[in-house]
Design an enzyme around this catalytic site. Structure first.
Site, mmCIF file in Angstrom:
data_model
loop_
_atom_site.group_PDB
_atom_site.id
_atom_site.type_symbol
_atom_site.label_atom_id
_atom_site.label_comp_id
_atom_site.label_asym_id
_atom_site.label_seq_id
_atom_site.Cartn_x
_atom_site.Cartn_y
_atom_site.Cartn_z
ATOM 1 N N GLU A 248 0.675 -1.290 0.034
ATOM 2 C CA GLU A 248 -0.045 0.134 -0.015
ATOM 3 C C GLU A 248 0.998 1.264 0.128
ATOM 4 O OE1 GLU A 248 -3.503 0.427 0.116
ATOM 5 O OE2 GLU A 248 -3.629 -1.830 -0.305
ATOM 6 N N ASP B 285 -7.984 6.311 -8.159
ATOM 7 C CA ASP B 285 -8.531 4.995 -8.595
ATOM 8 C C ASP B 285 -10.073 5.078 -8.517
ATOM 9 O OD1 ASP B 285 -8.935 5.411 -5.974
ATOM 10 O OD2 ASP B 285 -8.264 3.437 -5.102
ATOM 11 N N THR C 88 -7.519 8.389 -0.547
ATOM 12 C CA THR C 88 -7.223 7.388 0.276
ATOM 13 C C THR C 88 -6.134 7.416 1.265
ATOM 14 O OG1 THR C 88 -7.222 5.934 -1.658
ATOM 15 C CG2 THR C 88 -5.967 5.100 -0.261
#
Length: 271
Positions: free
Chosen positions: A56, A74, A79
């Protein structure tokens, strides 16, 4: 646990009687694995967090990620944090709601209306320009870090480990489930964790159904790779191919160290 204690108790009582009997057979690899620590053992959980962080965030230092936040393009909005909470998928909203319950008036509480509005989209409406700055500020608060831990465990870690144990899987299998649910969530779409598992079950049986653990995990990883390739943002499958599959091929079902793997071409090691 009570059944295990009772079984141990009866075994102890039987020792004098069996003293002259034939020695008990050595435990099999499978019975040894059955009593090994699960992924919820603190040491194993630390390993899991490091491996996920390597994929990640390209680092083993997962504790440095509480402050992380960016839009990675995305389609999920921002995020952020130790597990990739997203403004577009609801888990970031749940996190900030929980944090606000624990600590009303925190620096992120004012964004709750905007987080509710952008849920399900990649929009930053009502979040820019200061949300990323305030997220990093919140990450300096121990209560916010605890809130991230709480939501990671509630939404991702505990359900995946519980399901893996129910399927008779060892530590590696528990980790494979955890990494899948982190990326794909557990919704109803075809690429969600539950449907990846369903796809795997159509190809192989897990140990709980009398199947071979290694064969089943290969089937699960095959299904996981298929799911990843359905989305451009997840189409690089190296976190499976050069990490999880490597551990599986080595027969490291207990995820014992040392561990060597690669993600996106970067090499990592836990000694």
């Amino acid at each position: 646990m009570l059944a295990i204690v009772a079984l141990l108790g009866s075994a102890l009582v039987a020792v004098p009687v069996a003293a002259h009997a034939t020695a008990a057979p050595a435990p099999t690899a499978r019975s040894t694995a059955a009593v090994a620590a699960g992924l919820d053992d603190p040491a194993k959980k630390e390993i899991a967090m490091k491996i996920v962080s390597s994929a990640e965030n390209s680092t083993l230092d997962w504790k440095a990620q509480y402050k992380y936040i960016e839009d990675i393009g995305d389609g999920r909005g921002y995020t952020a944090g130790i597990i990739g909470f997203c403004s577009g998928t609801g888990d970031m909203l749940d996190l900030v709601e929980y944090y606000t319950q624990v600590k009303p008036g925190n620096v992120l509480a004012k964004y709750l209306p905007a987080l509710r509005d952008v849920d399900g989209s990649d929009s930053h409406a009502g979040l820019d320009p200061n949300f990323t700055r305030d997220w990093a500020k919140a990450a300096q608060d121990a209560e916010f870090r605890k809130a991230q831990d709480h939501e990671r465990d509630r939404v991702y870690f505990n359900p995946s480990v519980r399901q893996a144990k129910s399927d008779g899987l060892g530590v590696l299998g528990q980790f494979i489930y955890y990494d899948a649910i982190v990326m794909h969530g557990d919704g109803t779409d075809s690429t969600s964790f539950r449907n990846i598992r369903k796809r795997a079950l159509s190809k192989a049986k897990p140990p709980s159904q009398g199947g071979n653990e290694t064969a089943y995990l290969h089937a699960f990883l095959d299904a996981r790779v298929w799911a990843m390739k359905q989305e451009e943002a997840h189409s690089d499958t190296s976190r499976v191919d050069t990490a999880q599959r490597v551990f599986l091929r080595k027969g490291n079902l207990n995820l014992n160290t040392p561990l060597d793997w690669k993600v996106y071409g970067d090499s990592f090691r836990i000694g």
